[in-house]
Design an enzyme around this catalytic site. Structure first.
Site, PDB file in Angstrom:
ATOM      1  N   LYS C  77       0.757  -1.156  -0.106  1.00  0.00           N
ATOM      2  CA  LYS C  77      -0.059   0.060   0.004  1.00  0.00           C
ATOM      3  C   LYS C  77       0.886   1.236   0.104  1.00  0.00           C
ATOM      4  CE  LYS C  77      -3.786   2.153   2.705  1.00  0.00           C
ATOM      5  NZ  LYS C  77      -4.759   1.750   3.726  1.00  0.00           N
ATOM      6  N   SER C 152      -9.581   2.198   2.924  1.00  0.00           N
ATOM      7  CA  SER C 152      -8.783   3.041   2.275  1.00  0.00           C
ATOM      8  C   SER C 152      -8.033   2.165   1.472  1.00  0.00           C
ATOM      9  CB  SER C 152      -8.138   3.869   3.093  1.00  0.00           C
ATOM     10  OG  SER C 152      -7.393   3.365   3.799  1.00  0.00           O
ATOM     11  N   SER C 176     -10.123  -0.335   7.146  1.00  0.00           N
ATOM     12  CA  SER C 176      -9.426   0.098   5.827  1.00  0.00           C
ATOM     13  C   SER C 176      -8.806  -1.272   5.059  1.00  0.00           C
ATOM     14  CB  SER C 176      -8.467   0.998   5.887  1.00  0.00           C
ATOM     15  OG  SER C 176      -9.212   2.437   5.979  1.00  0.00           O
TER      16      SER C 176
END
Lengths: 93, 479, 493
Positions: C77, C152, C176
């Protein structure tokens, strides 16, 4: 619900919203605060706040120099530097 | 002194830079004087993703200080974020302690110049990180930022508003400076900013108890300037009030060149620091065992040392205070006394000749060209009559120039005191013979004339005659 | 090669010489290049780094020195700092920021021989539940590109779901990892707070953020987690004790032995969660299976559940508002052009650099901490947090694991919720409480509805990741939801 002084908050947060944005953000914030105000109906008398999920004490480090500093590398992407200094518009004091 | 009819109420916040090897929240070195940003690591710079980790030595030093002022050490203390934007504050917040500081209330008893003692309350002391430095005049239209100092550990010591004059405030600052040097938690180098002082000053009519509006003078870093700045501010405030005005809550700077205080323009907008516990740091827990261990290791404190000098060495309180203010001076004094066995003479020489020479050459006692041992030997030579105290001054100068050891100098320059009775008697006879008028005056009762005759003997011996002996021999001779 | 193969399969292939690490990396890079225009799961591919690491991995494999993840490609990420590769946090503020250091998670994985394919897209600064808040464009759900992947960690979930990476790291602050995992039909684990070092993981909300994994199976997640979990002296909030189970797992090329569950699990079903769902049929299969394995299922109560969202948005907003103060245009990141004063520098750089959601959160947080509001908001939220944690601790006195929904429904359409931030926040209803309490929680695919995945959430006591992973693994041996994947047409080259 108390008045939200969006100008004051923006200044504290160093954000500059234009008038259009300000109105939109204020509306959003009002909705958020209404949601958040739901908390007030919860009785928290005598409850200790929980700052960290784990009940732990601080981890300390020994007093030793462990960082190797590479100023050039750190300043490689800096917006404005001169002879190792970071530069900003003059602050009047 | 405040103008008549007024009294001043003063509190000091002193920022003490702790003498750790590394910074409070990062492993970068904390030494003074590196090139710009050469000592700012990724954590000090506040890069994305970095995290603070607390330096255990900073905690120990804070506890050491707290114990030395008889304060409570809080077993749990918390670091808070103090939020504001300034270019020398990379994260946009300073990690400090707000609601739960590590050191609670204590006190410091200071000795005022008139000899009186006063106990000054200390509200609290807490740990925080120092900010960087802004240089405003290096580049036109720009401010240059050096973050080397960012993250240096600070202990902020907050006094109660117990100080009533600029002189008291300066004395308190001095004695705090002495204490932290004794504790070895700070090098006390004011020129390098190792201790900085903010003064909160207000005035009120004598006899009233309500506090007046105070102003804050920031970042004063010398004993003299603390006194001058506060004196100026007291006068300024009284002037404003007496002409019917009001004191505005302001943050001020002291301008040493102009000898005045003026408002800091950058602090015009009042900040809301939004303190809250720093979620990257967990509460600091200090056990009784650790506190006991640190307490056992406390060095002799300045006040204790001063009292010891009065008790053991029979020095006056003033002299003892003078000698113990700087631990390096006290160490020197004790070593000198060890070498010669005479604390009074040692004190005189250190407070007199040595101090004058150190000041003249701007040298610190631990880098003085004369060692404590050598000074002790010099004093010993006075005591055993080898040289007179007057000649000793000449030897001192030669020692300072590093001409050699005490004895070598005495021999090389032929400064040995003349004490041989036979030799001296002969010279006394010569002088008496050569000065019949003065002899007659002395015998007629004019005692002062003896000094002249002694002087003549001293002249005849190039100052080497033992003055006490000369005095005795002359009196004998003139009976 | 099968882009949806599990790690154990890839490990066997590498060790048997069926393919090299370099071939594996090239395969995923090529597939990613082709699919990224549709999915936008990656912000940057790091081809040079990947191939160099693959070559080093091949050497280790040849020398017989491979560890469990040596040569395994993955996506990070883009909130994990990677030295020498831009780490953008999907923000204009950091669009060209190149960190001079690696996050601990990255360092440990690369030290174990994992190969970094690239940086996965996300909601800006991890703030969002749909990955529509990225400066580099929204991510599309590989199952239906008109829908969101969740957020997210939308990019991490989408890359794994689309076979653009076999496994990915993510972060979870209020859901997330779990919610995008559910929306994309993959597994996602948020470890116990303090299990994974946050050093180098750009901070959103410091007392909530945790680094975790999105992958095809519980076994895969277990293998990767073991490589990077554990105490880190650079993170003062990381739990100082290391875990023997994870230590053992770190050396095992096949995690099977470590994932055998104990018997007689007591499973709790939180009534307040189910009250919010019109229907929760997708959890029935799991319930029945658990029962068939001798587990007991009982209802538990988590009475303060509904206070979780407001408390979360105050705490997360407060922490975020100060965590993002360092982005000021002075030392790195976006600076406005020709600032005329310091104020101008700060205000324009920050206003230009941050997207709308980030600004909203900063202002919310600033408000919650400001003079006069601290007690009513921040302090009250921390007290509610205590109550929520206590709810779980009480529940865990009678059950060993909680079974709950992950999200209120399947992936929603793009733009559906962008008009009303509060509506978007409701997406995290089921995931936020475990975050506030710091508990480990996992989403596991358990069904499909209208060709869109559904996930179930498992929550365990602090440091009981083993319970989650062992029981998910058992579930996955008896079902095949985790093997489902969308059919994607690779763009013609």
């Amino acid at each position: 619900m108390a008045d939200i002084d969006i100008a004051h908050l923006s200044r504290l947060a160093q954000l500059a919203l234009d008038d259009g944005e300000r109105a939109r953000v204020l509306q959003d914030l009002e909705r958020i605060i209404v949601m958040v105000d739901q908390m007030q109906s919860i009785d928290t008398g005598g409850v200790a706040p929980l700052a960290h999920p784990l009940d732990a004490g601080a981890t300390l480090r020994p007093d030793q120099v462990t960082e190797e500093i590479d100023r050039e590398l750190y300043q490689a992407g800096a917006p404005a530097t001169e002879r190792g200094f970071y530069l900003v518009p003059r602050v009047v004091d | 002194m405040a103008p008549p009819g007024w009294e001043a109420v003063i509190g000091l916040e002193v920022h003490v830079q702790l003498a750790t090897r590394s910074k409070i929240f990062s492993g970068a070195p904390s030494a003074f004087g590196a090139a710009p940003n050469e000592q700012a690591c990724v954590i000090d710079l506040g890069l994305p993703g970095v995290l603070p980790v607390l330096n255990e030595q900073a905690v120990r030093m804070a506890v050491t200080f707290g114990l030395s002022i008889g304060a409570t050490i809080h077993p749990y203390s918390i670091f808070d974020r103090k939020n504001y934007f300034y270019p020398d504050l990379p994260k946009g917040y300073q990690i400090s302690q707000f609601a739960h500081p590590i050191v609670g209330p204590g006190s410091l008893t200071i000795q005022l110049p008139n000899g009186e003692r006063k106990t000054v309350g200390i509200t609290r002391a807490h740990l925080e990180e120092d900010a960087g430095k802004s240089v405003h005049d290096a580049y036109p239209g720009l401010t240059a930022i050096d973050l080397n100092r960012t993250g240096t550990p600070l202990l902020e010591v907050v006094s109660e508003p117990d100080l009533s004059s600029a002189a008291e405030a300066s004395t308190y600052f001095r004695q705090l400076h002495s204490l932290v040097r004794y504790l070895k938690i700070c090098d006390g180098n004011l020129a390098e900013g190792s201790m900085r002082c903010d003064a909160n000053v207000s005035v009120r009519p004598v006899g009233t108890t309500e506090l007046g509006q105070r102003t804050e003078i920031k970042n004063v870093n010398s004993f003299r300037f603390v006194e001058r700045a506060i004196d100026y501010e007291i006068e300024r405030q009284v002037g404003v009030l007496e002409s019917g005005g009001e004191i505005k809550q302001q943050t001020l700077l002291y301008d040493a060149d102009q000898d005045e205080t003026r408002p800091m323009r950058s602090k015009e907008y009042s900040e809301d620091y939004r303190y809250f516990p720093d979620p990257d740091l967990l509460p600091v827990h200090i056990t009784e065992a650790v506190i006991a261990e640190i307490r056992d290791g406390l060095p002799e404190l300045p006040a204790q040392r001063q009292q010891r000098y009065v008790d053991e060495y029979a020095l006056s309180s003033y002299d003892a205070g003078w000698l113990t203010e700087d631990p390096a001076v006290a160490d020197f004094f004790e070593a000198t006394t060890s070498a010669c066995g005479d604390p009074k003479l040692s004190a005189n020489w250190i407070m007199g000749e040595l101090s004058a020479a150190l000041n003249r050459e701007d040298v610190a006692i631990d880098t003085a060209p004369i060692s404590a041992g050598e000074l002790g030997t010099l004093i010993a030579r006075i005591q055993d009559g080898t040289i007179s105290s007057k000649i000793a001054k000449t030897v001192f100068e030669a020692l300072w120039q590093q001409e050699g050891s005490v004895d070598a100098i005495i021999d090389a320059r032929g400064l040995r005191q003349l004490s041989d009775t036979g030799e001296l008697t002969a010279i006394v006879d010569e002088v008496v013979t050569a000065n019949p008028d003065q002899v007659e005056q002395f015998r007629a009762g004019k005692n002062k004339v003896l000094g002249f005759l002694v002087g003549q003997v001293m002249k005849a011996t190039q100052g080497k005659a033992n003055p006490q002996q000369v005095n005795t021999l002359l009196r004998e001779r003139l009976k | 090669m099968d882009p949806f193969a599990e790690i154990t399969r890839l490990r066997r292939g590498l060790d048997d010489g069926e393919f090299s690490s370099r071939e594996l990396a090239e395969f995923y890079l090529s597939r990613s290049r082709q699919l990224n225009p549709q999915i936008n799961g990656y912000i940057n591919l790091s081809e040079d780094r990947a191939l160099a690491q693959a070559a080093a991995a091949d050497a280790r494999i040849a020398a017989g020195e491979a560890g469990p993840v040596t040569g395994i490609p993955l996506a990070h990420k883009d909130i994990f700092c990677t030295r020498g590769i831009p780490t953008t946090c999907a923000s204009r503020m950091l669009a060209s920021f190149v960190p001079p250091y690696d996050a601990t998670v990255v360092e440990r994985l690369e030290g174990a021989g994992a190969v970094t394919l690239g940086k996965a897209n996300l909601d800006e600064f991890a703030m969002g539940s749909s990955n529509e808040n990225s400066y580099f464009g929204a991510v599309s759900n590989p199952w239906d590109t008109s829908r969101v992947p969740g957020g997210s960690s939308g990019g991490s979930a989408a890359t794994v779901a689309a076979g653009m990476a076999p496994i990915a790291t993510g972060t979870d602050t209020g859901g997330s990892i779990r919610q995008p995992a559910a929306f994309c039909g993959v597994c996602g684990l948020k470890p116990t707070y303090g299990r994974v070092s946050r050093y180098g993981m750009v901070a959103f909300a410091s007392s909530l953020d945790q680094g975790g994994v999105l992958g095809r199976s519980a076994a895969d997640i277990a293998m990767l987690l073991a490589q990077f979990a554990g105490p880190d002296p650079k993170d003062a909030t990381s739990h100082p004790e290391s875990d023997p189970w994870l230590n053992a797992l770190r050396e095992m090329p096949d995690p099977e032995q470590a994932l055998t569950p104990s018997d007689g699990l007591r499973v709790g079903l939180p009534k307040e969660y189910f009250a919010h769902l019109a229907e929760a049929g997708h959890l029935d299969e799991a319930s029945k299976l658990f029962e068939s394995w001798g587990c007991t299922l009982t209802e538990v109560s988590l009475p303060h559940t509904d206070a979780a969202i407001p408390a979360y948005y105050v705490i997360a907003g407060a922490e975020a508002s100060t965590n993002l103060s360092r982005y000021d245009g002075v030392r790195y990141g976006h600076r406005c052009s020709d600032p005329v004063s310091l104020e101008d520098l700060y205000q324009r750089s920050r206003t230009e650099g941050f997207g709308a959601e980030v600004k909203r959160r900063i202002l919310t947080g600033t408000y919650a901490l400001s003079v006069g509001y601290f007690d009513a908001y921040y302090l009250q939220a921390q007290k509610i947090r205590r109550l929520i944690q206590n709810d779980f601790l009480t529940a865990f006195e009678s059950v060993d694991m909680i079974l709950a929904p992950t999200a209120p429904g399947v992936a929603f359409a793009k733009d559906d919720l962008t008009a009303d931030p509060v509506a978007m926040y409701q997406q995290d209803l089921f995931t936020i409480p475990a975050s506030l309490a710091g508990l480990p929680a996992m989403s596991v695919p358990c069904g499909v509805q209208d060709n869109l995945p559904l996930g179930m959430q498992l929550i365990a006591p602090h440091f009981a990741e083993r319970t989650l992973l062992a029981w998910s693994h058992r579930f996955q041996q008896a079902t095949d939801w985790h093997t489902r994947h969308p059919t994607l047409s690779e763009a013609a080259t």
